[in-house]
Scaffold this motif. Sequence first.
Motif, PDB file in Angstrom:
ATOM      1  N   ARG A 158       5.078   5.423  -3.959  1.00 30.07           N
ATOM      2  CA  ARG A 158       5.903   5.367  -5.154  1.00 30.07           C
ATOM      3  C   ARG A 158       6.120   3.928  -5.584  1.00 30.07           C
ATOM      4  O   ARG A 158       6.650   3.113  -4.823  1.00 30.07           O
ATOM      5  CB  ARG A 158       7.252   6.043  -4.879  1.00 30.07           C
ATOM      6  N   PHE A 159       5.713   3.633  -6.828  1.00 36.36           N
ATOM      7  CA  PHE A 159       6.001   2.313  -7.365  1.00 36.36           C
ATOM      8  C   PHE A 159       7.506   2.192  -7.544  1.00 36.36           C
ATOM      9  O   PHE A 159       8.148   3.092  -8.062  1.00 36.36           O
ATOM     10  CB  PHE A 159       5.300   2.082  -8.717  1.00 36.36           C
ATOM     11  N   GLY A 160       8.070   1.058  -7.124  1.00 36.39           N
ATOM     12  CA  GLY A 160       9.515   0.859  -7.232  1.00 36.39           C
ATOM     13  C   GLY A 160      10.212   1.093  -5.906  1.00 36.39           C
ATOM     14  O   GLY A 160      11.337   0.638  -5.716  1.00 36.39           O
ATOM     15  N   GLU A 161       9.550   1.834  -5.010  1.00 30.53           N
ATOM     16  CA  GLU A 161      10.127   2.044  -3.667  1.00 30.53           C
ATOM     17  C   GLU A 161       9.172   1.533  -2.597  1.00 30.53           C
ATOM     18  O   GLU A 161       9.497   0.661  -1.821  1.00 30.53           O
ATOM     19  CB  GLU A 161      10.409   3.529  -3.432  1.00 30.53           C
ATOM     20  N   ASP A 162       7.961   2.075  -2.579  1.00 32.12           N
ATOM     21  CA  ASP A 162       6.992   1.684  -1.546  1.00 32.12           C
ATOM     22  C   ASP A 162       6.284   0.373  -1.904  1.00 32.12           C
ATOM     23  O   ASP A 162       5.913  -0.389  -1.014  1.00 32.12           O
ATOM     24  CB  ASP A 162       5.951   2.802  -1.366  1.00 32.12           C
ATOM     25  N   ILE A 163       6.066   0.179  -3.205  1.00 32.43           N
ATOM     26  CA  ILE A 163       5.496  -1.105  -3.657  1.00 32.43           C
ATOM     27  C   ILE A 163       6.249  -1.557  -4.905  1.00 32.43           C
ATOM     28  O   ILE A 163       6.725  -0.723  -5.679  1.00 32.43           O
ATOM     29  CB  ILE A 163       3.977  -1.013  -3.996  1.00 32.43           C
ATOM     30  N   THR A 164       6.313  -2.864  -5.088  1.00 28.19           N
ATOM     31  CA  THR A 164       7.072  -3.414  -6.221  1.00 28.19           C
ATOM     32  C   THR A 164       6.139  -4.248  -7.100  1.00 28.19           C
ATOM     33  O   THR A 164       4.985  -4.513  -6.725  1.00 28.19           O
ATOM     34  CB  THR A 164       8.190  -4.342  -5.721  1.00 28.19           C
ATOM     35  N   LEU A 165       6.684  -4.678  -8.227  1.00 30.42           N
ATOM     36  CA  LEU A 165       5.887  -5.514  -9.121  1.00 30.42           C
ATOM     37  C   LEU A 165       5.511  -6.835  -8.427  1.00 30.42           C
ATOM     38  O   LEU A 165       4.388  -7.319  -8.578  1.00 30.42           O
ATOM     39  CB  LEU A 165       6.671  -5.797 -10.414  1.00 30.42           C
ATOM     40  N   ASP A 166       6.428  -7.371  -7.634  1.00 29.85           N
ATOM     41  CA  ASP A 166       6.120  -8.614  -6.908  1.00 29.85           C
ATOM     42  C   ASP A 166       4.962  -8.402  -5.932  1.00 29.85           C
ATOM     43  O   ASP A 166       4.102  -9.271  -5.770  1.00 29.85           O
ATOM     44  CB  ASP A 166       7.357  -9.129  -6.155  1.00 29.85           C
ATOM     45  N   ASP A 167       4.956  -7.240  -5.256  1.00 33.81           N
ATOM     46  CA  ASP A 167       3.834  -6.945  -4.352  1.00 33.81           C
ATOM     47  C   ASP A 167       2.521  -6.950  -5.133  1.00 33.81           C
ATOM     48  O   ASP A 167       1.511  -7.496  -4.676  1.00 33.81           O
ATOM     49  CB  ASP A 167       3.980  -5.547  -3.713  1.00 33.81           C
ATOM     50  N   LEU A 168       2.545  -6.305  -6.303  1.00 33.18           N
ATOM     51  CA  LEU A 168       1.300  -6.215  -7.085  1.00 33.18           C
ATOM     52  C   LEU A 168       0.848  -7.605  -7.519  1.00 33.18           C
ATOM     53  O   LEU A 168      -0.339  -7.927  -7.461  1.00 33.18           O
ATOM     54  CB  LEU A 168       1.490  -5.282  -8.288  1.00 33.18           C
ATOM     55  N   LYS A 169       1.809  -8.443  -7.916  1.00 36.14           N
ATOM     56  CA  LYS A 169       1.454  -9.807  -8.328  1.00 36.14           C
ATOM     57  C   LYS A 169       0.839 -10.596  -7.173  1.00 36.14           C
ATOM     58  O   LYS A 169       0.036 -11.498  -7.377  1.00 36.14           O
ATOM     59  CB  LYS A 169       2.702 -10.556  -8.829  1.00 36.14           C
ATOM     60  N   HIS A 170       1.257 -10.247  -5.974  1.00 39.24           N
ATOM     61  CA  HIS A 170       0.790 -10.945  -4.782  1.00 39.24           C
ATOM     62  C   HIS A 170      -0.646 -10.555  -4.418  1.00 39.24           C
ATOM     63  O   HIS A 170      -1.379 -11.315  -3.784  1.00 39.24           O
ATOM     64  CB  HIS A 170       1.740 -10.591  -3.621  1.00 39.24           C
ATOM     65  N   HIS A 171      -1.055  -9.331  -4.828  1.00 36.81           N
ATOM     66  CA  HIS A 171      -2.337  -8.803  -4.352  1.00 36.81           C
ATOM     67  C   HIS A 171      -3.347  -8.445  -5.445  1.00 36.81           C
ATOM     68  O   HIS A 171      -4.469  -8.060  -5.135  1.00 36.81           O
ATOM     69  CB  HIS A 171      -2.093  -7.563  -3.477  1.00 36.81           C
ATOM     70  N   TYR A 172      -2.929  -8.510  -6.697  1.00 37.24           N
ATOM     71  CA  TYR A 172      -3.828  -8.087  -7.791  1.00 37.24           C
ATOM     72  C   TYR A 172      -3.802  -9.101  -8.932  1.00 37.24           C
ATOM     73  O   TYR A 172      -2.899  -9.924  -9.038  1.00 37.24           O
ATOM     74  CB  TYR A 172      -3.403  -6.713  -8.346  1.00 37.24           C
ATOM     75  N   ASN A 173      -4.787  -8.954  -9.844  1.00 37.28           N
ATOM     76  CA  ASN A 173      -4.817  -9.792 -11.044  1.00 37.28           C
ATOM     77  C   ASN A 173      -4.065  -9.157 -12.211  1.00 37.28           C
ATOM     78  O   ASN A 173      -3.706  -9.854 -13.168  1.00 37.28           O
ATOM     79  CB  ASN A 173      -6.258 -10.036 -11.503  1.00 37.28           C
ATOM     80  N   ALA A 174      -3.893  -7.852 -12.144  1.00 40.19           N
ATOM     81  CA  ALA A 174      -3.215  -7.166 -13.253  1.00 40.19           C
ATOM     82  C   ALA A 174      -2.855  -5.751 -12.818  1.00 40.19           C
ATOM     83  O   ALA A 174      -3.368  -5.243 -11.818  1.00 40.19           O
ATOM     84  CB  ALA A 174      -4.131  -7.105 -14.480  1.00 40.19           C
ATOM     85  N   VAL A 175      -1.955  -5.134 -13.601  1.00 38.78           N
ATOM     86  CA  VAL A 175      -1.586  -3.736 -13.334  1.00 38.78           C
ATOM     87  C   VAL A 175      -1.560  -2.972 -14.656  1.00 38.78           C
ATOM     88  O   VAL A 175      -1.157  -3.504 -15.685  1.00 38.78           O
ATOM     89  CB  VAL A 175      -0.210  -3.629 -12.623  1.00 38.78           C
ATOM     90  N   ILE A 176      -2.033  -1.733 -14.593  1.00 35.60           N
ATOM     91  CA  ILE A 176      -1.854  -0.815 -15.729  1.00 35.60           C
ATOM     92  C   ILE A 176      -0.898   0.279 -15.275  1.00 35.60           C
ATOM     93  O   ILE A 176      -1.157   0.956 -14.267  1.00 35.60           O
ATOM     94  CB  ILE A 176      -3.185  -0.160 -16.169  1.00 35.60           C
ATOM     95  N   PHE A 177       0.198   0.454 -16.006  1.00 44.34           N
ATOM     96  CA  PHE A 177       1.101   1.571 -15.721  1.00 44.34           C
ATOM     97  C   PHE A 177       0.687   2.787 -16.551  1.00 44.34           C
ATOM     98  O   PHE A 177       0.534   2.692 -17.772  1.00 44.34           O
ATOM     99  CB  PHE A 177       2.563   1.177 -16.018  1.00 44.34           C
ATOM    100  N   ALA A 178       0.485   3.898 -15.846  1.00 38.39           N
ATOM    101  CA  ALA A 178       0.082   5.149 -16.498  1.00 38.39           C
ATOM    102  C   ALA A 178       0.940   6.262 -15.916  1.00 38.39           C
ATOM    103  O   ALA A 178       0.445   7.268 -15.423  1.00 38.39           O
ATOM    104  CB  ALA A 178      -1.400   5.412 -16.245  1.00 38.39           C
ATOM    105  N   THR A 179       2.270   6.047 -15.972  1.00 39.35           N
ATOM    106  CA  THR A 179       3.185   6.902 -15.217  1.00 39.35           C
ATOM    107  C   THR A 179       3.683   8.124 -15.994  1.00 39.35           C
ATOM    108  O   THR A 179       4.479   8.908 -15.461  1.00 39.35           O
ATOM    109  CB  THR A 179       4.394   6.076 -14.706  1.00 39.35           C
TER     110      THR A 179
END
Length: 457
Positions: free
Chosen positions: A80-101
């Motif tokens: 679950r985004f927001g609980e198991d992973i956060t936006l900071d985590d994504l910034k740490h490991h990826y170049n970008a994120v697409i939200f399709a929630t």
Amino acid sequence: MTKLRLAIVGAGPAGIYAADILLKAERKFDVSIDLFDHLPAPYGLVRYGVAPDHPRIKGIVNALRDVLDRGDIRLFGNVRFGEDITLDDLKHHYNAVIFATGAIRDTTLDIPGIDADASYGAADFVSWYDGHPDFPREWPLDAASVGVIGNGNVALDVARVLAKHADDLLETEVPPNVYEGLKASAVTDVHVFGRRGPAQVKFTPLELRELGELRDVDLVVHDEDFEYDEASKAAIASNKQVMVIDRVLQSWRGRDSANGAGGEASRRLHLHFYAKPVEVKKDADGRVSALVYERTRPDSEGGVVGTGELREVPLQGLYRAVGYFGSPLPGVPFDSTHGVIPNHEGQVLHEDSNERVPGVYATGWIKRGPVGLIGHTKSDAMETVRHLINDQGSWWQPADASEQSIVDLLAERGVQWTDLGGWHRLDEHEIALGAPEDRARVKVVDRDEMVRVSRGE
Ligand SMILES: Cc1cc2nc3c(=O)[nH]c(=O)nc-3n(C[C@H](O)[C@H](O)[C@H](O)COP(=O)(O)OP(=O)(O)OC[C@H]3O[C@@H](n4cnc5c(N)ncnc54)[C@H](O)[C@@H]3O)c2cc1C
């Protein structure tokens, strides 16, 4: 060659189409995609929204599965985004994120009494009958007369599932608890209320026609709803879809049972047009006892105006199918008026400044709002992906973009994630459960069991 490490949050049609389009797009960089979903099964509302008796639409999962099975997308279910992973985590490991929630909640309907007992949101009922793991297993179906507010396809789905005999759903993937619940239903009359006339409804002809084919269900329509004004006549003459809808309704007017008296069916489905809900009446226990509506009339411009005449239909249950609403995601801008992530063509914007948020994109219902068919999420995804490709200069620069790093992070946090192999196991398990009864599948509803089967535990 540069590599785009992309996270997509939401494995519904919008997220899967975005991954597919990006992988096939002409581009000057490599791509590696991780697709996250908080459910242990992919496909979003195709699995948990589309009605079980619409197998042709459910069949879209075959095309979505082909995308996942190509092998170049990693699926992380039960995350679950927001609980198991956060936006900071994504910034740490990826170049970008697409939200399709997407969207899973009901829009509110602000009329007195809507908070009565036995007044429900359609989205909750849909989640129940489609076996969503995060919704209750039991649904009270003790009402003989129920109302459905809305004149779109979700209202038709809800009305159809309520009116249909449970045995006619047995060949579908309907979960066992839902079959049992519907089988015990006390319903005899389902009333659908829409504030506009037959020439302005939002249903599609196919879905409407289906209502007329339900076994042991009579359709009840009212002659007064067919006194068309010039604008309605013009809409019928000029728009093929409206023309077909009118033809279907007119064919029901011709049936002996159309006035609700001449039929022999054990259940009836009543269509009330020009009926604007104004109040839900409650009994002494606080339960729905009636819907009060104001009769409207055409305004000669394709809309309606109130007539001031109030009418009351006794009911013991009420469903509002007046639209879905997106949910905010921690750390991500949210437009709380429209229930979407604020964006320009999929590029996410700050709530208050219209400035772009670099590296953050949106697609599907959370981008555009909860309207439109599955096919529309494809054009959505094309637009979003085009910007993602062109924005290479403003992607995030992650500290650790290795593919192993996110696996390590989830393991460190004790997240019981499921992968594509796990989904295949669950998929095969559900298909095997359905085989003895010649059913396409029997859905596993319990989240823990979904995870256990997926992880082969
Ligand atoms: C009742 C109903 C019936 C419908 N029937 C039809 C039909 O017959 N034909 C048709 O063409 N269209 C139909 N639609 C429309 C169709 O379902 C949508 O167009 C489509 O599903 C939208 O896709 P999406 O990917 O944007 O959102 P969704 O399908 O909602 O997918 C969103 C995904 O994001 C995941 N997610 C959400 N929050 C998080 C989070 N915090 N962390 C991780 N993952 C998250 C969800 O679990 C979900 O899998 C129907 C819709 C409804 C509601």
